[in-house]
Design an enzyme around this catalytic site. Structure first.
Site, mmCIF file in Angstrom:
data_model
loop_
_atom_site.group_PDB
_atom_site.id
_atom_site.type_symbol
_atom_site.label_atom_id
_atom_site.label_comp_id
_atom_site.label_asym_id
_atom_site.label_seq_id
_atom_site.Cartn_x
_atom_site.Cartn_y
_atom_site.Cartn_z
ATOM 1 N N TYR A 213 42.903 12.468 50.544
ATOM 2 C CA TYR A 213 43.170 11.325 51.443
ATOM 3 C C TYR A 213 42.720 10.017 50.798
ATOM 4 O O TYR A 213 43.493 9.057 50.677
ATOM 5 C CB TYR A 213 42.462 11.522 52.793
ATOM 6 C CG TYR A 213 42.360 10.237 53.608
ATOM 7 C CD1 TYR A 213 43.490 9.656 54.166
ATOM 8 C CD2 TYR A 213 41.127 9.602 53.800
ATOM 9 C CE1 TYR A 213 43.408 8.463 54.892
ATOM 10 C CE2 TYR A 213 41.034 8.424 54.519
ATOM 11 C CZ TYR A 213 42.175 7.857 55.068
ATOM 12 O OH TYR A 213 42.081 6.687 55.784
ATOM 13 N N THR B 291 40.702 1.805 53.948
ATOM 14 C CA THR B 291 39.488 2.501 54.374
ATOM 15 C C THR B 291 38.335 2.290 53.388
ATOM 16 O O THR B 291 38.576 2.037 52.195
ATOM 17 C CB THR B 291 39.807 4.011 54.463
ATOM 18 O OG1 THR B 291 38.602 4.745 54.654
ATOM 19 C CG2 THR B 291 40.473 4.545 53.188
ATOM 20 N N ASP B 292 37.119 2.465 53.882
ATOM 21 C CA ASP B 292 35.957 2.404 52.980
ATOM 22 C C ASP B 292 35.866 3.645 52.096
ATOM 23 O O ASP B 292 35.110 3.665 51.127
ATOM 24 C CB ASP B 292 34.654 2.215 53.772
ATOM 25 C CG ASP B 292 34.359 3.315 54.774
ATOM 26 O OD1 ASP B 292 35.161 4.263 54.900
ATOM 27 O OD2 ASP B 292 33.303 3.235 55.446
ATOM 28 N N GLU B 293 36.645 4.699 52.413
ATOM 29 C CA GLU B 293 36.538 5.941 51.626
ATOM 30 C C GLU B 293 37.005 5.748 50.187
ATOM 31 O O GLU B 293 36.707 6.571 49.324
ATOM 32 C CB GLU B 293 37.325 7.074 52.295
ATOM 33 C CG GLU B 293 36.794 7.396 53.675
ATOM 34 C CD GLU B 293 37.170 8.777 54.186
ATOM 35 O OE1 GLU B 293 37.640 9.610 53.399
ATOM 36 O OE2 GLU B 293 36.978 9.000 55.391
ATOM 37 N N LYS C 25 44.836 6.690 49.523
ATOM 38 C CA LYS C 25 44.625 5.327 50.051
ATOM 39 C C LYS C 25 44.231 4.373 48.904
ATOM 40 O O LYS C 25 44.673 3.225 48.869
ATOM 41 C CB LYS C 25 43.532 5.322 51.134
ATOM 42 C CG LYS C 25 43.899 6.018 52.428
ATOM 43 C CD LYS C 25 45.047 5.368 53.192
ATOM 44 C CE LYS C 25 44.716 4.022 53.777
ATOM 45 N NZ LYS C 25 45.812 3.524 54.671
HETATM 46 P P1 NAD Z 1 46.478 8.056 62.977
HETATM 47 O O1 NAD Z 1 46.628 9.320 62.190
HETATM 48 O O2 NAD Z 1 45.892 8.104 64.336
HETATM 49 O O3 NAD Z 1 47.904 7.347 63.121
HETATM 50 C C1 NAD Z 1 48.789 7.253 62.047
HETATM 51 C C2 NAD Z 1 50.126 6.742 62.600
HETATM 52 O O4 NAD Z 1 51.026 6.654 61.483
HETATM 53 C C3 NAD Z 1 50.770 7.679 63.620
HETATM 54 O O5 NAD Z 1 51.307 6.933 64.687
HETATM 55 C C4 NAD Z 1 51.872 8.370 62.836
HETATM 56 O O6 NAD Z 1 52.983 8.759 63.637
HETATM 57 C C5 NAD Z 1 52.260 7.283 61.830
HETATM 58 N N1 NAD Z 1 52.845 7.850 60.610
HETATM 59 C C6 NAD Z 1 52.347 8.850 59.843
HETATM 60 N N2 NAD Z 1 53.190 9.107 58.833
HETATM 61 C C7 NAD Z 1 54.229 8.244 58.953
HETATM 62 C C8 NAD Z 1 55.405 8.009 58.201
HETATM 63 N N3 NAD Z 1 55.705 8.746 57.123
HETATM 64 N N4 NAD Z 1 56.249 7.022 58.597
HETATM 65 C C9 NAD Z 1 55.963 6.265 59.689
HETATM 66 N N5 NAD Z 1 54.871 6.465 60.458
HETATM 67 C C10 NAD Z 1 54.010 7.439 60.084
HETATM 68 O O7 NAD Z 1 45.672 7.072 62.021
HETATM 69 P P2 NAD Z 1 44.559 5.991 62.401
HETATM 70 O O8 NAD Z 1 43.243 6.647 62.473
HETATM 71 O O9 NAD Z 1 45.048 5.182 63.542
HETATM 72 O O10 NAD Z 1 44.571 5.109 61.060
HETATM 73 C C11 NAD Z 1 45.497 4.034 60.914
HETATM 74 C C12 NAD Z 1 45.287 3.391 59.548
HETATM 75 O O11 NAD Z 1 43.963 2.904 59.443
HETATM 76 C C13 NAD Z 1 45.481 4.351 58.368
HETATM 77 O O12 NAD Z 1 46.118 3.659 57.338
HETATM 78 C C14 NAD Z 1 44.065 4.736 57.970
HETATM 79 O O13 NAD Z 1 43.994 5.054 56.601
HETATM 80 C C15 NAD Z 1 43.322 3.450 58.292
HETATM 81 N N6 NAD Z 1 41.898 3.615 58.643
HETATM 82 C C16 NAD Z 1 41.520 4.514 59.606
HETATM 83 C C17 NAD Z 1 40.169 4.592 59.968
HETATM 84 C C18 NAD Z 1 39.689 5.543 61.036
HETATM 85 O O14 NAD Z 1 38.487 5.649 61.244
HETATM 86 N N7 NAD Z 1 40.560 6.225 61.750
HETATM 87 C C19 NAD Z 1 39.235 3.760 59.338
HETATM 88 C C20 NAD Z 1 39.679 2.870 58.349
HETATM 89 C C21 NAD Z 1 41.012 2.791 58.014
HETATM 90 O O1 DAU Z 2 35.553 5.936 56.799
HETATM 91 C C1 DAU Z 2 36.820 5.698 57.309
HETATM 92 C C2 DAU Z 2 37.544 7.008 57.500
HETATM 93 O O2 DAU Z 2 36.939 7.650 58.624
HETATM 94 C C3 DAU Z 2 39.048 6.841 57.725
HETATM 95 O O3 DAU Z 2 39.629 6.297 56.578
HETATM 96 C C4 DAU Z 2 39.704 8.192 58.034
HETATM 97 O O4 DAU Z 2 41.075 8.006 58.341
HETATM 98 C C5 DAU Z 2 38.999 8.791 59.236
HETATM 99 O O5 DAU Z 2 39.533 10.075 59.503
HETATM 100 C C6 DAU Z 2 37.489 8.887 59.003
HETATM 101 O O6 DAU Z 2 37.198 9.886 57.988
HETATM 102 P P1 DAU Z 2 35.948 10.889 58.130
HETATM 103 O O7 DAU Z 2 36.217 12.081 57.302
HETATM 104 O O8 DAU Z 2 34.665 10.175 57.920
HETATM 105 O O9 DAU Z 2 36.059 11.211 59.732
HETATM 106 P P2 DAU Z 2 35.901 12.583 60.528
HETATM 107 O O10 DAU Z 2 35.868 12.238 61.979
HETATM 108 O O11 DAU Z 2 36.883 13.610 60.068
HETATM 109 O O12 DAU Z 2 34.461 13.067 60.096
HETATM 110 C C7 DAU Z 2 33.295 12.281 60.355
HETATM 111 C C8 DAU Z 2 32.107 13.025 59.811
HETATM 112 O O13 DAU Z 2 31.904 14.217 60.596
HETATM 113 C C9 DAU Z 2 32.280 13.533 58.379
HETATM 114 O O14 DAU Z 2 31.034 13.488 57.714
HETATM 115 C C10 DAU Z 2 32.727 14.982 58.541
HETATM 116 C C11 DAU Z 2 32.000 15.413 59.808
HETATM 117 N N1 DAU Z 2 32.708 16.422 60.643
HETATM 118 C C12 DAU Z 2 34.014 16.189 60.962
HETATM 119 C C13 DAU Z 2 34.713 17.100 61.740
HETATM 120 C C14 DAU Z 2 36.167 16.884 62.072
HETATM 121 C C15 DAU Z 2 32.024 17.524 61.112
HETATM 122 O O15 DAU Z 2 30.830 17.707 60.829
HETATM 123 N N2 DAU Z 2 32.717 18.415 61.886
HETATM 124 C C16 DAU Z 2 34.035 18.268 62.199
HETATM 125 O O16 DAU Z 2 34.605 19.152 62.898
#
Ligand code: NAD
Ligand code: DAU
Length: 351
Positions: free
Chosen positions: A156, A131-133, A160
């Site tokens: 988180y 992630t970019d975080e 990562k």
């Molecule tokens: P998600 O939470 O939707 O899915 C996570 C998956 O991992 C689920 O299917 C869950 O069952 C599985 N999992 C969790 N713990 C586990 C364990 N101990 N063993 C096996 N499986 C397990 O997550 P996502 O949003 O699809 O993100 C997927 C990946 O991409 C993550 O590594 C996250 O850090 C990265 N990522 C997410 C975003 C985003 O915006 N969502 C952006 C950049 C990177």
């Molecule tokens: O940047 C990549 C990341 O983006 C991934 O690595 C993470 O897995 C993914 O969850 C996401 O993280 P964020 O914290 O940016 O996403 P989220 O949707 O939780 O929040 C987006 C923005 O909105 C953030 O500034 C927090 C704000 N927010 C979020 C929620 C859930 C609100 O204002 N209200 C809310 O209820």
């Protein structure tokens, strides 16, 4: 036949990556390894579950012995690692779960890959999806580049960042062939409704308030999930061994503007007067340690691998809203049970 093991393939992004690989590469065999936590859902993969080049294995990456046994049985040539605890707010409540899955789980996978590949790494690859975080927060200007120093703030992002360091350490120490991708915020079909966009769509459909943390001026760079899956495909196949690639859409939005745009599109699609959904917007207590701004410089993946997102934000958001409007049963299923408890803990009384 090439065997690819994808972890977290039942989650939001993982299910799109699994689908992309199963459909695009019939000559590969795809093994989806997932523990099916609250975020994992095999409903996400109904359309491909009977394909001959697809196998699902239920396993928890924190269980080192089980993971090694799965690797020994399936003998993957490549690993694409997405399994993670992924929600920042949950990491604030329960950081240890994030250390277990994101750090220990990643190390267990690295050990299993190293063991079955027996230090003969020819034709092998471990792709870590991150992630970019990990880069922390930007001020009003600037972009995250691949050489930006790591500076994670939430449990988180700290977990990562740690997993990224372990992946690079296995490359530097043992020669394990690796690539990393660090992507910005994804959105799209199957997004779990704890994250901002699907949570707001779900709440609009249920006439509940739309909780905006702090002043709503926090900024994220949004990418359609299928475009993330396409970037993973490109880097997995063509990325340079040992390198990292930032993935993003050059598409920054302040949260409040994004939610207003979402409200406008939902009202339009439901044929209701403009302003109906936006009336639900409520400013609530801020997230502790909330990063102000994320924005990716995606020049490297563009110039080295020719990557371009395939849809505009307007198109992607429209497809996403349509998907949620047409899949309300999916939403009802994932928001029953434990979700209610999570929602009350996170939002009730938080204003
Ligand atoms: P998600 O939470 O939707 O899915 C996570 C998956 O991992 C689920 O299917 C869950 O069952 C599985 N999992 C969790 N713990 C586990 C364990 N101990 N063993 C096996 N499986 C397990 O997550 P996502 O949003 O699809 O993100 C997927 C990946 O991409 C993550 O590594 C996250 O850090 C990265 N990522 C997410 C975003 C985003 O915006 N969502 C952006 C950049 C990177
Ligand atoms: O940047 C990549 C990341 O983006 C991934 O690595 C993470 O897995 C993914 O969850 C996401 O993280 P964020 O914290 O940016 O996403 P989220 O949707 O939780 O929040 C987006 C923005 O909105 C953030 O500034 C927090 C704000 N927010 C979020 C929620 C859930 C609100 O204002 N209200 C809310 O209820």
């Amino acid at each position: 036949m090439k065997k690819i093991l994808i972890t977290g393939g039942a989650g939001f992004i993982g299910s799109h990556v699994v689908r992309e690989f199963v459909n695009k590469y019939p000559e590969y065999h795809i093994v989806n390894l997932d523990a099916l936590t609250y975020a994992g859902n095999l409903e996400n993969l109904k359309d491909i579950e009977n394909k001959p080049n697809y196998t699902f294995v239920k396993a928890d990456i924190t269980d080192a012995a089980h993971i090694l046994a799965v690797f020994q049985e399936h003998q993957p040539d490549g690993v694409i690692h997405l399994a993670a605890e992924s929600h920042v707010d949950r990491s604030i409540t329960n950081p240890t779960a994030f250390v277990m899955t994101n750090v220990i789980g990643t190390v267990n996978l690295l050990n299993a890959a190293k063991e079955i590949w027996k230090d003969n790494f020819e034709g092998k690859r471990f792709h870590h999806v991150s992630t970019d975080e990990v880069y922390g927060t930007l001020g009003e200007s600037g972009l995250f580049r691949e050489d930006t120093a790591y500076d994670p703030h939430s449990p988180y992002s700290a977990s990562k960042a740690s997993s990224d360091h372990f992946v690079r350490a296995y490359h530097d120490t043992y020669g394990l062939p690796i690539v990393l991708t660090n992507c910005s915020n994804n959105y799209g079909p199957n997004h779990f409704p704890e994250k901002l966009i699907p949570l707001c769509i779900h709440n609009i459909l249920n006439n509940k308030s739309l909780p905006i943390y702090g002043d709503g001026k926090f900024t994220r760079d949004w990418l359609f999930v299928i475009d993330h899956a396409k970037a993973i495909d490109l880097v997995f196949h063509n990325g340079k061994n040992g390198d990292s690639y930032n993935v993003g859409g050059f598409n920054e939005w302040q949260n409040i503007d994004l939610v207003k745009e979402l409200c406008k599109q939902v009202d339009e699609k439901l044929g209701r007067p403009q302003g109906t959904a936006a009336a639900l917007i409520t400013f609530v207590k801020d997230r502790p340690g909330h990063d102000l701004r994320y924005a990716i410089d995606a020049t490297k993946i563009n110039q080295e691998l020719g990557y371009q997102p395939s849809v505009t934000f307007e198109q992607g958001l429209s497809v996403t809203i349509d998907w949620f409007l047409n899949n309300q049963e999916w939403l009802d299923n994932v928001t029953s049970g434990d979700y209610q408890k999570y929602y009350e803990g996170q939002y009730v009384g938080n204003s």
